[in-house]
Design a protein around this motif. Sequence first.
Motif, mmCIF file in Angstrom:
data_model
loop_
_atom_site.group_PDB
_atom_site.id
_atom_site.type_symbol
_atom_site.label_atom_id
_atom_site.label_comp_id
_atom_site.label_asym_id
_atom_site.label_seq_id
_atom_site.Cartn_x
_atom_site.Cartn_y
_atom_site.Cartn_z
ATOM 1 N N ARG A 89 -16.257 21.099 3.671
ATOM 2 C CA ARG A 89 -16.788 19.947 4.388
ATOM 3 C C ARG A 89 -18.194 19.568 3.951
ATOM 4 N N ASP A 90 -19.011 20.571 3.658
ATOM 5 C CA ASP A 90 -20.388 20.264 3.281
ATOM 6 C C ASP A 90 -20.446 19.463 1.987
ATOM 7 N N ARG A 91 -19.633 19.865 1.015
ATOM 8 C CA ARG A 91 -19.657 19.175 -0.276
ATOM 9 C C ARG A 91 -19.097 17.763 -0.149
ATOM 10 N N ILE A 92 -17.989 17.620 0.584
ATOM 11 C CA ILE A 92 -17.398 16.302 0.790
ATOM 12 C C ILE A 92 -18.341 15.414 1.589
ATOM 13 N N ALA A 93 -18.954 15.994 2.627
ATOM 14 C CA ALA A 93 -19.887 15.219 3.456
ATOM 15 C C ALA A 93 -21.083 14.753 2.629
ATOM 16 N N GLY A 94 -21.570 15.625 1.746
ATOM 17 C CA GLY A 94 -22.685 15.240 0.890
ATOM 18 C C GLY A 94 -22.324 14.092 -0.024
ATOM 19 N N ALA A 95 -21.112 14.140 -0.586
ATOM 20 C CA ALA A 95 -20.648 13.048 -1.441
ATOM 21 C C ALA A 95 -20.533 11.758 -0.641
ATOM 22 N N GLY A 96 -20.040 11.857 0.602
ATOM 23 C CA GLY A 96 -19.926 10.665 1.454
ATOM 24 C C GLY A 96 -21.269 10.032 1.721
ATOM 25 N N ARG A 97 -22.285 10.851 1.949
ATOM 26 C CA ARG A 97 -23.629 10.310 2.189
ATOM 27 C C ARG A 97 -24.174 9.608 0.950
ATOM 28 N N LEU A 98 -23.909 10.188 -0.222
ATOM 29 C CA LEU A 98 -24.358 9.550 -1.460
ATOM 30 C C LEU A 98 -23.722 8.170 -1.621
ATOM 31 N N LEU A 99 -22.414 8.083 -1.370
ATOM 32 C CA LEU A 99 -21.716 6.803 -1.538
ATOM 33 C C LEU A 99 -22.191 5.778 -0.512
ATOM 34 N N ALA A 100 -22.379 6.217 0.712
ATOM 35 C CA ALA A 100 -22.793 5.292 1.772
ATOM 36 C C ALA A 100 -24.168 4.703 1.497
ATOM 37 N N ALA A 101 -25.027 5.479 0.844
ATOM 38 C CA ALA A 101 -26.400 5.023 0.610
ATOM 39 C C ALA A 101 -26.533 4.127 -0.614
ATOM 40 N N THR A 154 -27.141 3.463 -6.746
ATOM 41 C CA THR A 154 -27.668 4.791 -7.061
ATOM 42 C C THR A 154 -26.571 5.763 -7.453
ATOM 43 N N VAL A 155 -25.307 5.391 -7.178
ATOM 44 C CA VAL A 155 -24.176 6.293 -7.409
ATOM 45 C C VAL A 155 -23.034 5.524 -8.060
ATOM 46 N N LEU A 156 -22.307 6.204 -8.940
ATOM 47 C CA LEU A 156 -21.032 5.709 -9.453
ATOM 48 C C LEU A 156 -19.946 6.669 -9.004
ATOM 49 N N LEU A 157 -18.922 6.155 -8.318
ATOM 50 C CA LEU A 157 -17.741 6.949 -8.024
ATOM 51 C C LEU A 157 -16.718 6.672 -9.111
ATOM 52 N N ALA A 158 -16.267 7.729 -9.789
ATOM 53 C CA ALA A 158 -15.347 7.559 -10.904
ATOM 54 C C ALA A 158 -14.075 8.369 -10.672
ATOM 55 N N PHE A 159 -12.932 7.733 -10.947
ATOM 56 C CA PHE A 159 -11.644 8.424 -10.958
ATOM 57 C C PHE A 159 -11.298 8.688 -12.415
#
Length: 255
Positions: A89-101, A154-159
Amino acid sequence: MNDTVVTGSTDRVLGLFEGVRLTPTQRRIAHCLVQHGPAVGYLSAAEVAELAGVSQPSVTRFATALGHDGYPALRRRLLDRLAGQLADRDRIAGAGRLLAASRPLPVLGLRAAAPLATYFAYFAAKVHPDVRVLDDGGSLLADRLDQAAAAGATVLLAFVLPRYPRETLDALREARAAGLTVVAITDSPVSPASEHADLLLPAGVGTDLVFDLHTAPMTLAMVLLQALCDAAPADTQRRLEAFEVSAARRQVFVS
């Protein structure tokens, strides 16, 4: 790749060998399983043997030494141990915060990964003010990355899924050169994306059919979307309510 990315899965695999005296050959197999993290649950005995540089019977004897009837039983145990990875959860939550910002939020997916990028972006756009899908390659892709960074991304989400388009890996390099943090959903911790991602989120693909099954990456994408929503719950609720009002006014849905 950040060393913390695969720590959880490494610990789960290492737990299989506690209290067991291994021969040098068996240590090579154990090292191979640890090195390949979540991917090992999807490898055959022959594939493990090739990666470890040993014979296939050695892999079978290794599984027996750990108390299993054979390698298939060991693989099932590996899958059971690695199944909890999505619960990090911590890692996923951290990624979610990065994307939201990140405003805007560019989402990259080329070729086989394009539908996943579009699917994620469709729902993310309901709770994020500026989501930009990058699903076309070519010379314009680098331009669009630069434009997103100039606009404040500030972030790129890549598949990044097999067979790993060269253009995708080039885009990850361009994104980092532009100052973007790269969050990558890919099939394995040792995929080519690992060299270019700041945060790697692995989810194995199914290979039993003619074409790969992307069920696990899709599930992980939705878990990540939930984390994005959780990072800004008030904004999420406000935007969802505004969408429902707009959709009702325009009669977008029949029911």
